[in-house]
Design an enzyme around this catalytic site. Sequence first.
Site, PDB file in Angstrom:
ATOM      1  N   THR A  10      43.191  46.246  33.598  1.00 47.79           N
ATOM      2  CA  THR A  10      42.475  45.424  33.332  1.00 47.79           C
ATOM      3  C   THR A  10      41.461  45.038  34.420  1.00 47.79           C
ATOM      4  OG1 THR A  10      43.237  43.359  35.361  1.00 47.79           O
ATOM      5  CG2 THR A  10      44.294  44.064  33.296  1.00 47.79           C
ATOM      6  N   GLY A  11      40.390  45.560  34.680  1.00 50.28           N
ATOM      7  CA  GLY A  11      39.430  46.343  35.581  1.00 50.28           C
ATOM      8  C   GLY A  11      38.542  47.371  34.698  1.00 50.28           C
ATOM      9  N   GLN A  12      37.036  47.259  35.047  1.00 47.50           N
ATOM     10  CA  GLN A  12      36.206  48.082  34.762  1.00 47.50           C
ATOM     11  C   GLN A  12      37.155  49.636  34.601  1.00 47.50           C
ATOM     12  OE1 GLN A  12      31.819  49.290  35.775  1.00 47.50           O
ATOM     13  NE2 GLN A  12      32.967  50.277  37.120  1.00 47.50           N
ATOM     14  N   LEU A  78      44.303  51.543  41.358  1.00 44.94           N
ATOM     15  CA  LEU A  78      42.979  51.501  41.233  1.00 44.94           C
ATOM     16  C   LEU A  78      42.961  49.673  41.203  1.00 44.94           C
ATOM     17  CD1 LEU A  78      42.343  53.024  37.444  1.00 44.94           C
ATOM     18  CD2 LEU A  78      41.433  53.923  39.771  1.00 44.94           C
ATOM     19  N   SER A 127      36.327  54.154  48.966  1.00 46.52           N
ATOM     20  CA  SER A 127      35.944  53.796  48.076  1.00 46.52           C
ATOM     21  C   SER A 127      34.000  53.973  49.471  1.00 46.52           C
ATOM     22  CB  SER A 127      35.479  52.022  48.521  1.00 46.52           C
ATOM     23  OG  SER A 127      33.830  51.336  48.358  1.00 46.52           O
ATOM     24  N   GLU A 129      32.078  52.547  50.810  1.00 47.12           N
ATOM     25  CA  GLU A 129      31.761  51.581  51.773  1.00 47.12           C
ATOM     26  C   GLU A 129      32.179  51.515  53.222  1.00 47.12           C
ATOM     27  OE1 GLU A 129      31.112  48.323  51.846  1.00 47.12           O
ATOM     28  OE2 GLU A 129      29.676  48.734  49.684  1.00 47.12           O
ATOM     29  N   TYR A 151      37.272  43.932  52.715  1.00 47.80           N
ATOM     30  CA  TYR A 151      37.353  45.266  51.430  1.00 47.80           C
ATOM     31  C   TYR A 151      37.101  46.768  52.206  1.00 47.80           C
ATOM     32  CZ  TYR A 151      35.967  48.331  47.882  1.00 47.80           C
ATOM     33  OH  TYR A 151      36.734  49.040  46.777  1.00 47.80           O
TER      34      TYR A 151
HETATM   35  P1  NAP Z   1      38.315  46.237  39.097  1.00 51.56           P
HETATM   36  O1  NAP Z   1      36.763  45.322  38.115  1.00 51.56           O
HETATM   37  O2  NAP Z   1      37.666  44.707  40.083  1.00 51.56           O
HETATM   38  O3  NAP Z   1      39.068  45.732  38.727  1.00 51.56           O
HETATM   39  C1  NAP Z   1      40.761  45.492  39.940  1.00 51.56           C
HETATM   40  C2  NAP Z   1      41.918  45.227  39.600  1.00 51.56           C
HETATM   41  O4  NAP Z   1      42.705  45.257  40.816  1.00 51.56           O
HETATM   42  C3  NAP Z   1      41.906  44.717  38.327  1.00 51.56           C
HETATM   43  O5  NAP Z   1      43.227  45.380  37.640  1.00 51.56           O
HETATM   44  C4  NAP Z   1      42.781  43.377  39.233  1.00 51.56           C
HETATM   45  O6  NAP Z   1      43.477  43.480  37.798  1.00 51.56           O
HETATM   46  C5  NAP Z   1      43.632  44.376  40.208  1.00 51.56           C
HETATM   47  N1  NAP Z   1      44.495  43.745  40.931  1.00 51.56           N
HETATM   48  C6  NAP Z   1      43.690  42.546  41.760  1.00 51.56           C
HETATM   49  N2  NAP Z   1      44.999  42.375  42.480  1.00 51.56           N
HETATM   50  C7  NAP Z   1      46.059  42.912  42.302  1.00 51.56           C
HETATM   51  C8  NAP Z   1      47.440  42.599  42.668  1.00 51.56           C
HETATM   52  N3  NAP Z   1      48.417  42.038  43.437  1.00 51.56           N
HETATM   53  N4  NAP Z   1      48.376  43.622  41.691  1.00 51.56           N
HETATM   54  C9  NAP Z   1      47.859  44.693  40.880  1.00 51.56           C
HETATM   55  N5  NAP Z   1      46.171  44.416  39.988  1.00 51.56           N
HETATM   56  C10 NAP Z   1      45.576  44.125  41.313  1.00 51.56           C
HETATM   57  O7  NAP Z   1      37.335  46.781  40.264  1.00 51.56           O
HETATM   58  P2  NAP Z   1      37.016  49.025  39.922  1.00 51.56           P
HETATM   59  O8  NAP Z   1      35.240  48.393  39.271  1.00 51.56           O
HETATM   60  O9  NAP Z   1      37.459  48.975  38.119  1.00 51.56           O
HETATM   61  O10 NAP Z   1      37.357  49.781  40.631  1.00 51.56           O
HETATM   62  C11 NAP Z   1      38.997  50.266  40.564  1.00 51.56           C
HETATM   63  C12 NAP Z   1      39.317  50.406  42.257  1.00 51.56           C
HETATM   64  O11 NAP Z   1      38.189  51.663  42.339  1.00 51.56           O
HETATM   65  C13 NAP Z   1      39.058  49.102  43.089  1.00 51.56           C
HETATM   66  O12 NAP Z   1      40.363  49.784  43.608  1.00 51.56           O
HETATM   67  C14 NAP Z   1      38.212  49.459  43.500  1.00 51.56           C
HETATM   68  O13 NAP Z   1      37.694  48.926  45.114  1.00 51.56           O
HETATM   69  C15 NAP Z   1      37.962  50.878  43.920  1.00 51.56           C
HETATM   70  N6  NAP Z   1      35.956  51.456  43.591  1.00 51.56           N
HETATM   71  C16 NAP Z   1      35.836  50.753  42.619  1.00 51.56           C
HETATM   72  C17 NAP Z   1      33.628  51.508  42.677  1.00 51.56           C
HETATM   73  C18 NAP Z   1      33.108  50.666  41.820  1.00 51.56           C
HETATM   74  O14 NAP Z   1      31.746  51.160  42.400  1.00 51.56           O
HETATM   75  N7  NAP Z   1      33.603  50.195  40.758  1.00 51.56           N
HETATM   76  C19 NAP Z   1      32.890  51.932  44.248  1.00 51.56           C
HETATM   77  C20 NAP Z   1      34.581  52.751  44.809  1.00 51.56           C
HETATM   78  C21 NAP Z   1      35.899  52.169  45.016  1.00 51.56           C
HETATM   79  P3  NAP Z   1      43.732  41.083  37.502  1.00 51.56           P
HETATM   80  O15 NAP Z   1      43.170  41.159  36.069  1.00 51.56           O
HETATM   81  O16 NAP Z   1      45.299  41.071  37.554  1.00 51.56           O
HETATM   82  O17 NAP Z   1      43.298  40.863  38.619  1.00 51.56           O
END
Ligand code: NAP
Length: 334
Positions: A10-12, A78, A127, A129, A151
Site C-alpha cells: 500500500t506504500g509508494q 518494503l 536506506s 538514513e 528509523y
Molecule cells: P511507505 O509509503 O511509507 O510504505 C510503507 C509500507 O509499510 C506501507 O505499505 C505500510 O502498510 C507498510 N507497513 C507498515 N507497518 C507494517 C507492518 N507492521 N506489517 C506490514 N507492513 C507494514 O514507504 P515507501 O516510500 O514506499 O518505502 C518503501 C520502503 O523503502 C520502506 O521500507 C522505506 O523505509 C524504504 N525506503 C524508502 C525511501 C524513500 O525515499 N521512499 C528511501 C529509502 C528506503 P499500511 O498501509 O498497512 O500502513
Amino acid sequence: MPRAFITGITGQDGQHLAEFLHGKGYEVFGMVKGQNNPRMSQVVEEFPFVQPVPGDLADLPSLVKALEMAQPDEVYNLGAISFVALSFNQAELTANITGLGVLRMLEAIRMVGGHTNNPIRFYQASSSEMFGKVRETPQTELTPFHPRSPYGCAKVFGHDICVNYRESYDLFACSGILFNHEGPRRGLEFVTRKVTNAVARIKLGLQSEVVLGTLDTKRDWGYAGDYVEAMWLMLQQDRPDDYVIATGETHTIADLLDRAFAAVGIDDWHPYVRQDPKFMRPAEVDLLIGDATKARTQLGWTPKVDFDTLVTMMVEHDLQLEATKHGMPVPARS
Ligand code: NAP
C-alpha cells in the site's frame, strides 16, 4: 510465470513495484496488514492484478502463512514504519517493524524455503538514513553507518541482519541502500509531497501557506519509478549483493520550493512559506549524496527522471487531484 511477494504494497514503492513487475509478466502478491486496511481498496482498484495476502511484519506465523500461500520466487520487503519524524515518537514500534520485521521475514523464508528447487530471492529496503552523520561524501556501499534517528537505527539492524543471513545461511538476500525517492504516490507527510500538494492548493486558493522545518537541508532526490527497477535488477544477478541507488545530485528544500512554485507560475515563494521548529528533527542528518557507480556498472541501472521533471510531475499531479476533489477547473500549465 514468476511470482513476486511484496510487503508494503500500500506504500509508494509497493505500488510502483507491483506495476513494474506486472509489466514484466510476474504474478504479484501483496501483503496487507490489518483486518480492514483502508489503503488496500485503493490498491486493488488501481492494480486489480495484485493478489492480497494477509500478514504483519510484527507476526512471524503470519509471514510463514503468507509465503506458503504466495509461493514466491522473489520477496521484496518494503514494509516499514518509514517516516523519520514518527520514529522519534514511536521508537519501539519502529525498531519492531522496520528492524525486527526484517529478521522475521528472513526467518519465514528459511522456514518456507522455495518451491521447485528454486530458493526464494530476497530484497531488503535499506536506506541512506543509515549514513546519517556522514563519514564521507558521497556515500558508497563501503561508507560506515552512523544513523541519526530510531528509523535509521532500525534500518541498520535490518541491513546487517540481511547481510548476516546471506553469509550464515547462503540466502540470496540483497540490500538496496536507496536514497530519497519521490513521486505522485509519496505520502502527504513527506516533505516533497507536502510541498507539491500545498503549492497546488495555494494555486487553487484552497490554502494560504505551508509550514516547514529547516530549508537548507540537502537531499539526493530521485523518482520512485526509476528506483523500483533497481530493486528488481538486484534479484536478477548471479550473486546477491548490496547496492547504493541514488542520483548523485543534491538539492535543498529551498530548491524544492523554487521548482514547485515555479511550476505554477509563482516566482517568489517567501510569502507562502513559514518555518516552525516543530518540524525540525531532534538530530538532523548531514549532506546525503549517493555514489551509485556500482549499480551503474554491475546492474546497468541509471536514473531517468531528473529533479526538475520530478517536482513538476508531482505538482501537476496534485493540481489535478485537488482541482478534481473540489470540482474546480485545472489551471493551464505555467
Ligand atoms: P511507505 O509509503 O511509507 O510504505 C510503507 C509500507 O509499510 C506501507 O505499505 C505500510 O502498510 C507498510 N507497513 C507498515 N507497518 C507494517 C507492518 N507492521 N506489517 C506490514 N507492513 C507494514 O514507504 P515507501 O516510500 O514506499 O518505502 C518503501 C520502503 O523503502 C520502506 O521500507 C522505506 O523505509 C524504504 N525506503 C524508502 C525511501 C524513500 O525515499 N521512499 C528511501 C529509502 C528506503 P499500511 O498501509 O498497512 O500502513
